[in-house]
Write a protein that holds these residues in place. Structure first.
Motif, PDB file in Angstrom:
ATOM      1  N   LYS A  41      30.416  37.630  44.758  1.00 34.22           N
ATOM      2  CA  LYS A  41      31.601  38.335  44.268  1.00 34.22           C
ATOM      3  C   LYS A  41      31.266  39.684  43.646  1.00 34.22           C
ATOM      4  O   LYS A  41      32.127  40.555  43.581  1.00 34.22           O
ATOM      5  CB  LYS A  41      32.346  37.491  43.234  1.00 34.22           C
ATOM      6  CG  LYS A  41      31.765  37.602  41.819  1.00 34.22           C
ATOM      7  CD  LYS A  41      32.496  36.730  40.847  1.00 34.22           C
ATOM      8  CE  LYS A  41      31.755  36.674  39.544  1.00 34.22           C
ATOM      9  NZ  LYS A  41      32.366  37.486  38.498  1.00 34.22           N
ATOM     10  N   SER A 220      25.933  40.245  38.815  1.00 34.84           N
ATOM     11  CA  SER A 220      25.900  41.647  38.370  1.00 34.84           C
ATOM     12  C   SER A 220      24.492  42.233  38.324  1.00 34.84           C
ATOM     13  O   SER A 220      24.324  43.451  38.408  1.00 34.84           O
ATOM     14  CB  SER A 220      26.511  41.758  36.969  1.00 34.84           C
ATOM     15  OG  SER A 220      27.827  41.280  36.946  1.00 34.84           O
ATOM     16  N   HIS A 308      32.622  48.061  35.051  1.00 31.70           N
ATOM     17  CA  HIS A 308      32.585  46.659  35.497  1.00 31.70           C
ATOM     18  C   HIS A 308      32.392  46.646  37.008  1.00 31.70           C
ATOM     19  O   HIS A 308      33.248  47.127  37.751  1.00 31.70           O
ATOM     20  CB  HIS A 308      33.879  45.962  35.076  1.00 31.70           C
ATOM     21  CG  HIS A 308      33.845  44.477  35.234  1.00 31.70           C
ATOM     22  ND1 HIS A 308      34.924  43.676  34.981  1.00 31.70           N
ATOM     23  CD2 HIS A 308      32.856  43.635  35.652  1.00 31.70           C
ATOM     24  CE1 HIS A 308      34.598  42.409  35.207  1.00 31.70           C
ATOM     25  NE2 HIS A 308      33.349  42.365  35.626  1.00 31.70           N
ATOM     26  N   ASP A 310      32.155  44.165  39.558  1.00 28.05           N
ATOM     27  CA  ASP A 310      32.866  43.371  40.585  1.00 28.05           C
ATOM     28  C   ASP A 310      34.223  43.967  40.978  1.00 28.05           C
ATOM     29  O   ASP A 310      34.482  44.190  42.164  1.00 28.05           O
ATOM     30  CB  ASP A 310      33.082  41.905  40.158  1.00 28.05           C
ATOM     31  CG  ASP A 310      32.011  41.339  39.268  1.00 28.05           C
ATOM     32  OD1 ASP A 310      31.486  40.261  39.583  1.00 28.05           O
ATOM     33  OD2 ASP A 310      31.728  41.949  38.221  1.00 28.05           O
TER      34      ASP A 310
END
Ligand code: PLP
Ligand code: MN
Length: 340
Positions: A41, A220, A308, A310
């Motif tokens: 993701k 991440s 961020h 994603d």
């Protein structure tokens, strides 16, 4: 040279464009080490995931959605794919069915209703336990309900998921350790009453703390973002948004990357050039403050680090990934959005 090398290497690209430093990404892959089930993701990009899988001893691939799992399975990324969330919609269930034609699929559940919905789909399940994030998952105190659900799942029961999402971004390592310890106590207790093949969870912020888990679902770590950069972790920034200055007026400059190119729910992006400060984002623009003496001019390109990773990558059709020798690949973000 650091991430600023991307500016010269990607000259000529239409902006806004996401650019990736593969030298930094490779170092992140090496730093993460083993026991990883990398989370798709984070970037939804099959080529980048292949690089992660090639560079580490991975147990499988983690996906957030059934659609990601369908893409990951069709692309042949791994033969063991985990959807680390509950799936209950018809489109998602259809995706799981198609994904199961190509790989072993495991999906998180937290109620008997999920088992009914998954009937006829060739997949296994992890029972999700709420270890403190207060999102999905069964209450760990309700051991009877957890055992009953495992029994009802029968052959499909593969183990547990306990994702400590409330801990991953805590900047202090001791605070993360405290939360992880509580999650570990919960999951280890349940392990003693259930026959688990797999206990899965973890993220970038807890990748080396969650030793109670069989695998870590970090995503991440490979590209990083401005939020995770504030946490004391051995991973470096590998993703930036290339954007062009479209207006300059004294100490104010404006570039062509706004909310349609950069997610802002974790705050404003960070300029790679320390002389530039991002002060606002609108649909198509970022407003910047520069010094009056700055030579930044209309037509110049700059790099912004997303707050961020994603939700930012999900806004783009491709990643422009730069090798050590300057070669630039255009890699599709193949699993962005859903098929609907
Ligand atoms: N596992 C689950 C279920 C998640 O929802 C997430 C992120 O939201 C992660 C793992 C880890 O992600 P990250 O690498 O960003 O910490
Ligand atoms: Mn995230």
């Amino acid at each position: 040279m650091g991430i600023e090398r991307l500016l010269g290497a990607t000259a000529g690209l239409a902006t806004p464009a996401l650019v990736v430093d593969l030298v930094a990404a490779d170092r992140n892959i090496a730093a993460a080490g083993v026991r990883l089930r990398p989370h798709f993701k984070a970037h939804k990009c099959p080529e980048l995931m292949r690089r992660q899988l090639a560079g580490g001893d991975c147990t499988g691939v983690t996906c957030a959605t059934a659609w990601e799992a369908e893409v990951a399975a069709r692309e042949g990324l791994h033969d063991d794919i985990l959807v680390a969330n509950e799936v209950a919609d018809p489109g998602g269930l259809a995706s799981l069915r198609r994904a199961a034609e190509h790989a072993r699929i495991t999906v998180a559940i937290d109620s008997p209703r999920h088992l009914e919905l998954l009937q006829g789909i060739d997949c296994d399940v992890l029972i999700e336990i709420n270890v403190g994030q207060d999102r999905c998952g069964l209450d760990p105190a309700d051991v009877a309900a957890i055992v009953a659900l495992a029994e009802r799942a029968g052959e499909r029961f593969r183990g547990l998921q306990g994702y400590e999402g409330h801990a991953v971004l805590l900047p202090e390592r001791v605070s993360r350790e405290e939360q992880v310890e509580r999650a570990a106590t919960i999951l280890n207790r349940l392990r003693s009453v259930l026959d688990c093949e797999l206990v899965s969870g973890g993220g970038t912020g807890t990748y080396d703390l969650s030793t109670h888990l069989d695998e870590i679902q970090a995503g991440s770590y490979v590209l990083m973002d401005a939020s995770y950069a504030k946490v004391d972790l051995p991973f470096e920034l590998a993703l930036a948004c290339r954007t062009t200055i479209v207006s300059r007026n004294g100490t104010r400059a404006v570039c062509d990357a706004g909310l349609k190119a950069l997610s802002a729910e974790y705050g404003l992006p960070l300029a790679v050039d320390p002389a530039i400060e991002v002060v606002g984002l609108a649909d198509e623009h970022a407003t910047l403050t520069v010094s009056a003496e700055s030579e930044l001019a209309v037509g110049d390109a700059i790099l912004l680090i997303p707050a961020h990773v994603d939700p930012t990558v999900n806004l783009h059709a491709a990643l422009h990934a730069v090798e050590a020798d300057g070669t630039v690949h255009r890699w599709p973000v193949a699993a962005a959005r859903t098929a609907a």
